[in-house]
Design an enzyme around this catalytic site. Structure first.
Site, PDB file in Angstrom:
ATOM      1  CD  GLN A  70      -2.937   0.853   2.437  1.00  0.00           C
ATOM      2  OE1 GLN A  70      -2.715   0.024   3.313  1.00  0.00           O
ATOM      3  NE2 GLN A  70      -3.946   1.675   2.486  1.00  0.00           N
TER       4      GLN A  70
ATOM      5  CG  HIS B 284      -5.368   3.526  -2.494  1.00  0.00           C
ATOM      6  ND1 HIS B 284      -4.580   3.513  -1.354  1.00  0.00           N
ATOM      7  CD2 HIS B 284      -4.574   3.051  -3.486  1.00  0.00           C
ATOM      8  CE1 HIS B 284      -3.377   3.058  -1.641  1.00  0.00           C
ATOM      9  NE2 HIS B 284      -3.344   2.744  -2.938  1.00  0.00           N
TER      10      HIS B 284
ATOM     11  CB  VAL C  77      -0.947   6.545  -0.273  1.00  0.00           C
ATOM     12  CG1 VAL C  77      -1.548   7.628   0.608  1.00  0.00           C
ATOM     13  CG2 VAL C  77      -0.058   7.157  -1.349  1.00  0.00           C
TER      14      VAL C  77
ATOM     15  CG  HIS D 251      -4.975   0.393  -7.462  1.00  0.00           C
ATOM     16  ND1 HIS D 251      -4.023   1.245  -7.951  1.00  0.00           N
ATOM     17  CD2 HIS D 251      -4.618   0.112  -6.181  1.00  0.00           C
ATOM     18  CE1 HIS D 251      -3.129   1.470  -7.016  1.00  0.00           C
ATOM     19  NE2 HIS D 251      -3.458   0.796  -5.935  1.00  0.00           N
TER      20      HIS D 251
END
Length: 153
Positions: free
Chosen positions: A103, A109, A105, A111
């Site tokens: 990961q 999130h 960041v 993709h």
């Protein structure tokens, strides 16, 4: 997992680049934004149209999202997935999320990557690319925004 409690409810995390995008303090080619999530083009896409969908509230991993956040968040992921396929004429998509390991960041999130047969992706060793310039990135972002607006009716 450690003994430290998970803090839920903070809107942003200081220093988090995705929180800065959510708060419009960092540049991004946004394709969707509402009270639940923000979706924007990856700055180093696998293919043009590679989108990241992030929850508006800072949550480091999938397990940090509350039960009430999951359905609405993944509804945005689903809408974005349809828009990527429709706007870019992709045969399909690859939809994935890392949870801590790989990961890049530490803000959860998902993709959404446009896929076509014989597109060159094999396993998880994928070459990253860049948009030729800001105009090209904005063109792709505009096409995705238009597809999302059309799907919303």
């Amino acid at each position: 997992m450690g003994d430290s409690p998970v803090v839920r409810g903070s809107v942003a995390s200081p220093g988090c680049v995705f929180c800065r995008v959510v708060e419009v303090h960092a540049p991004a080619h946004r394709v969707l934004q509402d009270a639940t999530a923000v979706a924007f083009l990856d700055t180093r896409p696998l293919f043009h149209g590679h989108v990241l969908v992030v929850p508006r509230r800072h949550a480091e991993t999938l397990t940090d999202l509350t039960e009430d956040e999951l359905g609405p968040f993944f509804a945005r992921v689903r809408r974005t997935t349809a828009a990527v396929e429709d706007a870019l004429g992709a045969a399909g998509t690859f939809v994935a999320a890392n949870n801590r390991v790989s990961q890049s960041v530490p803000h959860f999130h998902v993709h959404v990557v446009p896929r076509n047969r014989k597109d060159g992706l094999r396993g998880f060793f994928w070459p990253r690319t860049r948009y030729a310039d800001e105009a090209e990135a904005e063109d792709v972002a505009a096409r995705l925004r238009a597809a999302l607006a059309a799907a919303a009716g």
